[in-house]
Write an enzyme that holds these catalytic residues in place. Structure first.
Site, PDB file in Angstrom:
ATOM      1  N   ASP A  65     -43.904 -19.962  24.043  1.00  0.00           N
ATOM      2  CA  ASP A  65     -43.429 -18.576  23.913  1.00  0.00           C
ATOM      3  C   ASP A  65     -42.725 -18.322  22.598  1.00  0.00           C
ATOM      4  O   ASP A  65     -42.296 -17.200  22.329  1.00  0.00           O
ATOM      5  CB  ASP A  65     -42.526 -18.203  25.098  1.00  0.00           C
ATOM      6  CG  ASP A  65     -41.343 -19.133  25.268  1.00  0.00           C
ATOM      7  OD1 ASP A  65     -41.517 -20.358  25.133  1.00  0.00           O
ATOM      8  OD2 ASP A  65     -40.225 -18.638  25.554  1.00  0.00           O
ATOM      9  N   HIS A 139     -31.489 -27.609  24.002  1.00  0.00           N
ATOM     10  CA  HIS A 139     -32.567 -27.161  24.875  1.00  0.00           C
ATOM     11  C   HIS A 139     -33.304 -28.394  25.417  1.00  0.00           C
ATOM     12  O   HIS A 139     -32.882 -29.532  25.180  1.00  0.00           O
ATOM     13  CB  HIS A 139     -33.500 -26.228  24.094  1.00  0.00           C
ATOM     14  CG  HIS A 139     -34.433 -25.441  24.954  1.00  0.00           C
ATOM     15  ND1 HIS A 139     -34.053 -24.856  26.134  1.00  0.00           N
ATOM     16  CD2 HIS A 139     -35.756 -25.131  24.800  1.00  0.00           C
ATOM     17  CE1 HIS A 139     -35.076 -24.229  26.670  1.00  0.00           C
ATOM     18  NE2 HIS A 139     -36.127 -24.391  25.891  1.00  0.00           N
TER      19      HIS A 139
END
Length: 320
Positions: A65, A139
């Site tokens: 994404d 992340h």
């Protein structure tokens, strides 16, 4: 000197009819800098009238994404007969993957595409009057955010003081404001510090992409004019935010508050909230006293200088 931000894609990993995946375009006086390039970024550029003239792309990490818009954008640039080089900046060890993505389906661009691996703590781009630096984020994969930081500007020029010292109106004013001493006809030397105030700060935009809230972001976002932070979930999904290494709106607001940022933009909104992200914004506002908002795709904002109000007041004083 204009600095404008257009939120091309504000959604999370799954696109919706309201929100496209991650893509944020900064236009600094004609320099067009794209932060991440999610699926459909080129269509968003057409839809919101920004054009395809991008000079640099800053990739935060290799999740789809954030990068799947690159092949389409590069091919569209090629179809439009682009000949200027395009620079893509990315985390270490991402170059090979991005090269394969840019050349997907055997496409070989007719212009140079430079892929530049950037270690956190170093500059991805050093331009006249500003730089873009990478910083490590937290992340599920190797990831990093970016800080667009302008250099300090010269202090305000005190024209009445200069005239009082005998400096004639004209080029010598400019020399003094540029930091150079000038000599008057009688041999007197006027120094810049006599007529120019202290340096004034430039603007700073911080883009985190996907991340958990972390102390490092507080440090790099100190006094930022705009912090663009992951706010994938509202409080009702706080456990999910931790498991997937994202942030809630409230957590992002806590970072902005501790950093004394002026404005907070909450992005990467989960498809769960595609139709109504008001809970994310409401909870963030409870934790951050500054301007806080969830931008929709296509929203464009101007980022003023920190002392813009002082400049306006000074201009007004001159009119009296």
């Amino acid at each position: 000197m204009s600095l404008r931000v257009t939120f091309l894609g504000t959604g999370g990993a799954v696109p919706t009819t309201e929100r496209a995946p991650s893509a944020v375009l900064c236009n600094r006086e004609g320099d067009r800098l794209l932060f991440d390039c999610g699926e459909g970024a080129q269509r968003q550029m057409m839809r919101f009238g920004t054009g395809f003239t991008v000079d640099h792309v800053f990739v935060s990490h290799l999740h789809g994404d954030h990068v799947l818009g690159l092949p389409g954008l590069v091919q569209t640039m090629d179809f439009n007969d682009r000949d200027e080089p395009l620079a893509i900046h990315c985390p270490p060890n991402a170059k090979r993957h991005l090269h394969d993505l840019v050349h997907a389906a055997g496409h070989d661009p007719g212009f140079q595409v430079r892929i530049n691996e950037v270690a956190p703590g170093t500059a991805a781009l050093e331009a006249d009057e500003y730089a873009v630096r990478a910083f490590e984020t937290s992340h599920r994969t190797r990831s990093q955010g970016y800080v667009l930081a302008e250099e300090d500007r010269p202090g305000r020029f005190d024209r009445p003081k200069a005239e009082e010292l005998g400096v004639p109106v004209g080029p010598k004013f400019g020399e003094l404001h540029a930091g150079n001493p000038v000599e008057l006809e009688d041999g007197t030397v006027v120094r810049p510090e006599q007529v120019v105030g202290p340096p004034r700060p430039g603007r700073r935009i911080v883009y985190t992409a996907d991340t958990r809230p972390q102390e490092r972001t507080v440090e790099v976002a100190r006094d930022a004019d705009l912090l663009i932070h992951d706010a994938t979930f509202a409080d009702d999904m706080a456990d999910r935010a931790r498991k997937t290494a994202h942030s809630t709106g409230r957590e992002a607001a806590g970072i902005a508050d501790r950093a004394d940022a002026a404005r907070l933009a909450l992005i990467h909104i989960s498809s769960r909230y595609a139709g109504d992200a008001s809970a994310i914004e409401r909870e963030a506002r409870e934790a951050f006293p500054g301007e806080c908002f969830v931008p929709g795709d296509g929203r464009t904002i101007d980022v003023p200088y920190p002392d813009a109000e002082d400049d306006a007041d000074a201009a007004g004083d001159g009119d009296d």
